[in-house]
Structure formats: structure tokens, C-alpha cells
Write a protein that holds these residues in place. Structure first.
Motif, PDB file in Angstrom:
ATOM      1  N   ASN A  16      32.993  46.155  40.651  1.00  0.00           N
ATOM      2  CA  ASN A  16      32.776  46.380  39.160  1.00  0.00           C
ATOM      3  C   ASN A  16      34.127  46.296  38.268  1.00  0.00           C
ATOM      4  N   HIS A  17      35.028  46.342  38.973  1.00  0.00           N
ATOM      5  CA  HIS A  17      36.552  46.099  38.404  1.00  0.00           C
ATOM      6  C   HIS A  17      37.224  44.808  38.934  1.00  0.00           C
ATOM      7  N   ASN A  18      36.310  43.815  39.104  1.00  0.00           N
ATOM      8  CA  ASN A  18      36.833  42.542  39.595  1.00  0.00           C
ATOM      9  C   ASN A  18      37.895  41.796  39.008  1.00  0.00           C
ATOM     10  N   GLU A  19      37.797  41.949  37.427  1.00  0.00           N
ATOM     11  CA  GLU A  19      38.777  41.148  37.025  1.00  0.00           C
ATOM     12  C   GLU A  19      40.000  41.937  36.856  1.00  0.00           C
ATOM     13  N   ASP A  20      39.979  43.288  36.923  1.00  0.00           N
ATOM     14  CA  ASP A  20      41.362  44.055  37.001  1.00  0.00           C
ATOM     15  C   ASP A  20      41.733  43.791  38.531  1.00  0.00           C
ATOM     16  N   PHE A  21      40.945  43.835  39.438  1.00  0.00           N
ATOM     17  CA  PHE A  21      41.548  43.399  40.878  1.00  0.00           C
ATOM     18  C   PHE A  21      42.083  41.969  40.857  1.00  0.00           C
ATOM     19  N   GLN A  22      41.477  41.055  40.187  1.00  0.00           N
ATOM     20  CA  GLN A  22      42.007  39.545  40.329  1.00  0.00           C
ATOM     21  C   GLN A  22      43.483  39.878  39.631  1.00  0.00           C
ATOM     22  N   ASN A  23      43.729  40.369  38.553  1.00  0.00           N
ATOM     23  CA  ASN A  23      44.904  40.416  37.671  1.00  0.00           C
ATOM     24  C   ASN A  23      45.974  41.126  38.739  1.00  0.00           C
ATOM     25  N   LYS A  24      45.472  42.153  39.305  1.00  0.00           N
ATOM     26  CA  LYS A  24      46.436  43.014  40.182  1.00  0.00           C
ATOM     27  C   LYS A  24      46.906  41.976  41.476  1.00  0.00           C
ATOM     28  N   LEU A  25      46.020  41.383  41.855  1.00  0.00           N
ATOM     29  CA  LEU A  25      46.274  40.429  42.887  1.00  0.00           C
ATOM     30  C   LEU A  25      47.134  39.566  42.552  1.00  0.00           C
ATOM     31  N   LEU A  26      47.107  38.826  41.519  1.00  0.00           N
ATOM     32  CA  LEU A  26      47.990  37.651  40.890  1.00  0.00           C
ATOM     33  C   LEU A  26      49.375  38.003  40.650  1.00  0.00           C
ATOM     34  N   THR A  27      49.388  39.437  40.290  1.00  0.00           N
ATOM     35  CA  THR A  27      50.883  40.026  39.966  1.00  0.00           C
ATOM     36  C   THR A  27      51.587  40.356  41.386  1.00  0.00           C
ATOM     37  N   GLU A  28      50.733  40.319  42.788  1.00  0.00           N
ATOM     38  CA  GLU A  28      51.309  40.595  43.888  1.00  0.00           C
ATOM     39  C   GLU A  28      51.522  39.498  44.531  1.00  0.00           C
ATOM     40  N   ALA A  29      50.951  38.305  44.109  1.00  0.00           N
ATOM     41  CA  ALA A  29      51.163  36.935  44.781  1.00  0.00           C
ATOM     42  C   ALA A  29      51.839  36.041  44.002  1.00  0.00           C
ATOM     43  N   VAL A  30      52.928  36.333  43.393  1.00  0.00           N
ATOM     44  CA  VAL A  30      53.717  35.238  42.271  1.00  0.00           C
ATOM     45  C   VAL A  30      53.746  33.884  42.683  1.00  0.00           C
TER      46      VAL A  30
END
Length: 273
Positions: A16-30
Motif C-alpha cells: 500500500n506504500h509502494n511508491e514511498d518504499f521505492q523512493n526510500k529504496l532509490l535513496t539507499e542505492a544511489v
């Protein structure tokens, strides 16, 4: 595992929070984030979509699906020669992002049994990620090894050119160094081509061979015996003095099942003149 944590509920929360999860993931893997489009273009691999799939398999403890998915990913990355450093950074980023959202889930649901269930959940998540990495790298390595082997076999077959010079006579010029693997290729190629092309005389030119070890010489001797058993005749040309000297010292006599000539030109003149 005792349902202190409702893994299905955690899975739904992340979905349900997939977009937030993806954004967090992208900040973790620059580093990976800047190459997502390139990886999608080169290997048709959607990293963000696959990250969600990996997380759900881990949280829901779907071990069989996780292993199958890891093997598929390993083959895909190996097939397209994608950088393994990106994969490692991405999976570790997935691990960190997943734990971040598990903490958010706890805060949202005011889970009072956090301490009681933490170690079970920690084992579930980290073991799942580690299992994915293990299966991924095994699959990646196996695919690469099989690819390297098939390429080597192709190169070795091309380096054993059996050249027809008449309807029944062919020439096999050998050059370079030899080991047991290459002699296996020569044996297979020689016996197959004798049968396929109905070769009655195979002229093997060794002028490009300066040395063979004892094991290789013994194997070569068996190849010559095989030619005889196939009903064909072998003729060796171009033996170098150092190789002859080694054969003599080893007590190896090839003359009982093959003919020797000084040069390839002399032999061709005899058989084609």
C-alpha cells in the motif's frame, strides 16, 4: 513462527506504500538509481518491480518462489553481463528499506510485543535476503561457467581444422600447446570426421608442436589407435627433434600403427601426385 508479527499485514502495508518504499529504496542505492533505465534497456530487468517481488517473497516466507526468482535473476544478470556491484548494492538497499518500513509498520500499529517477536522477524527477513543472494550468485556463476565452457569448446573445435585434399585424404595441422582437454576435442573431431567424410588417410602435421608432456603423448597415441580402429590410416609429418627425443626416452613407439614422413609437402606429393 508465532504470529507476534502478522507478516501478511506487513506485506499489505508495504504494498500500500509502494511508491514511498521505492523512493526510500532509490535513496539507499544511489549508484544503482542512476542506472535503472540502462539496466532495464540492456537486460529488460525492472529493478523496482523486482524489488517489490523480492520483499513480498521474503516477508511472506515464500521460500520456493524466492529461490526460483533468485535463479532467474542470476541467469538474467549473467546473460546480459550486468555489473554485480550494482546487484549487491541494490539487494542491501532493499534490506535496509525493508527494515525501515517494518519500523514504520510497528509505529503505525503500536506493536507492544516488539521485543518478543523481533528476533523471529529478524531471522525471517535476513535469512530470506541471504537465501536470495546465495541462490542468485550460484545461478549467475553456473550460467557463466556453462557459457565459458561452450565458448571454449567452440574455439577448440575451430582450432582443429580437418582439411580435405581429395575424396579420401585429409590434413590435420596442429599448432600451439596441448593439454588433456584439447586432446579430447581432437579425438572427438578426428573420429567423427573420419566417419562423416569417409576419410581413408589422415595426415597429421605436427610441425607447429614443439613439445607435449607424457600424458598428452599417451593420449595422442590412443587417438592414433582410434583412427586405425575406424579403418583409416594416419600419417604423421613434421615431428620436431625435441619431441622425437622425448618419445624415445619415454619408450613410446608410434610406428606400429602410424606412418611418419619428414614434411607435409613430401607427404602430399606422395598421396596426390
Amino acid at each position: 513462527m508465532e504470529n507476534v508479527y502478522d507478516t501478511k499485514s506487513i506485506s499489505e502495508y508495504i504494498t500500500n506504500h509502494n511508491e514511498d518504499f521505492q523512493n526510500k529504496l532509490l535513496t539507499e542505492a544511489v549508484n544503482v538509481a542512476s542506472n535503472i533505465e540502462g539496466i532495464l534497456r540492456e537486460g529488460n530487468i525492472d529493478l523496482l518491480k523486482n524489488a517489490q517481488k523480492l520483499v513480498l517473497y521474503v516477508v511472506e516466507n515464500r521460500k520456493d518462489d524466492l529461490t526460483i526468482f533468485a535463479k532467474e535473476e542470476g541467469i538474467a544478470w549473467a546473460k546480459h553481463s550486468l555489473t554485480l556491484a550494482f546487484k549487491l548494492e541494490w539487494v542491501h538497499a532493499i534490506r535496509r528499506a525493508l527494515w525501515y518500513f517494518i519500523r514504520l509498520y510497528d509505529q503505525t500499529h503500536e506493536n507492544e510485543q516488539l521485543a518478543k517477536g523481533f528476533f523471529e522477524l529478524e531471522e525471517l527477513v535476513n535469512d530470506g535476503i541471504d537465501e536470495f543472494l546465495n541462490s542468485f550468485f550460484i545461478s549467475y556463476s553456473q550460467y557463466k561457467d556453462e557459457l565459458i565452457l561452450s565458448q571454449r569448446q567452440l574455439v577448440e573445435h575451430l582450432s582443429v581444422p580437418i582439411i580435405p585434399v581429395s575424396q579420401t585424404v585429409a590434413v590435420l595441422p596442429l599448432i600451439g600447446t596441448f593439454d588433456s582437454y584439447r586432446m579430447d576435442i581432437i579425438e572427438e573431431k578426428v573420429l567423427t570426421d573420419i566417419s562423416k567424410h569417409r576419410i581413408l588417410t589422415l595426415i597429421i602435421d605436427l610441425s607447429g608442436i614443439s613439445d607435449m608432456d607424457e600424458v598428452t603423448i599417451t593420449h595422442f597415441q590412443k587417438v592414433l589407435i582410434g583412427i586405425t580402429l575406424m579403418g583409416a590410416k594416419s600419417v604423421i609429418t613434421g615431428l620436431r627433434p625435441e619431441l622425437v627425443r622425448k618419445m624415445v626416452h619415454l619408450g613410446i613407439d608410434l610406428t606400429s600403427f602410424t606412418e611418419t614422413k619428414a614434411t607435409l609437402q613430401q607427404t602430399l606429393n606422395n598421396y596426390l601426385g
